[in-house]
Motif scaffolding. Structure first.
Motif, PDB file in Angstrom:
ATOM      1  N   THR A 110       0.831  -1.206   0.000  1.00  0.00           N
ATOM      2  CA  THR A 110       0.000   0.000   0.000  1.00  0.00           C
ATOM      3  C   THR A 110       0.866   1.257   0.000  1.00  0.00           C
ATOM      4  N   ILE A 115      -2.592   1.315  -3.187  1.00  0.00           N
ATOM      5  CA  ILE A 115      -3.782   0.457  -3.259  1.00  0.00           C
ATOM      6  C   ILE A 115      -3.814  -0.394  -2.001  1.00  0.00           C
ATOM      7  N   HIS A 119      -8.213  -3.498  -2.296  1.00  0.00           N
ATOM      8  CA  HIS A 119      -8.062  -3.023  -3.673  1.00  0.00           C
ATOM      9  C   HIS A 119      -8.721  -1.667  -3.904  1.00  0.00           C
ATOM     10  N   THR A 121      -8.145   2.351  -3.971  1.00  0.00           N
ATOM     11  CA  THR A 121      -7.043   3.282  -4.177  1.00  0.00           C
ATOM     12  C   THR A 121      -7.092   4.405  -3.149  1.00  0.00           C
TER      13      THR A 121
END
Length: 149
Positions: A110, A115, A119, A121
């Protein structure tokens, strides 16, 4: 009488604070390094999403937006979440995604990609860091240290 005062004072000095004070636990070197990375004492290179120019060191200090271990949520301006053991390791819904918890590997991914484990953003304002494995491990160790619960 004077002799009793001298004896009392001598006894008090002999068993004074040095003997009753508990020794402080040594901070592991990775936790100490993680604290330096978090507060920006040790720079961490990063860029903004979609940009190639490196950010200045002052812009990549985690502490600018996040509170860390042992801090209250009141210390965070609402701009970024508190980062501590509970917030990272507990299974929680994040950024409108499903509930997830971070592991060291997903935390490092991350930091680098922006991300999260679900999953989702991260906002563009969150730098994408060029953190190596040692830097990532140190940050993780600092943020998830047992004392931060």
């Amino acid at each position: 009488m004077m002799m009793m005062l001298v004896l009392a004072l001598g006894t008090a000095l002999a068993v004074g604070p040095e003997r009753s004070a508990k020794p402080e636990a040594a901070v592991p070197s990775s936790v100490a390094r993680g604290a330096r990375l978090f507060d920006g004492t040790e720079p961490l290179a990063g860029t903004l999403s979609g940009h190639s120019a490196p950010l200045p060191g002052a812009a990549t200090r985690c502490i600018q937006c996040h509170a860390g271990p042992g801090k209250s949520t009141a210390a965070v301006s609402g701009f970024a979440p508190l980062l501590d053991r509970r917030q990272l390791r507990e299974i929680l819904p994040r950024r409108g995604g499903p509930p997830v918890a971070y592991e060291r590997t997903s935390f490092c991914r991350t930091l680098r990609t922006g991300i999260d484990p679900a999953h989702v953003t991260l906002p563009r304002a969150m730098p994408r860091f060029d953190a190596d494995e040692d830097q990532c491990a140190a940050l993780w160790d600092y943020l998830t240290q047992a004392l931060s619960q």
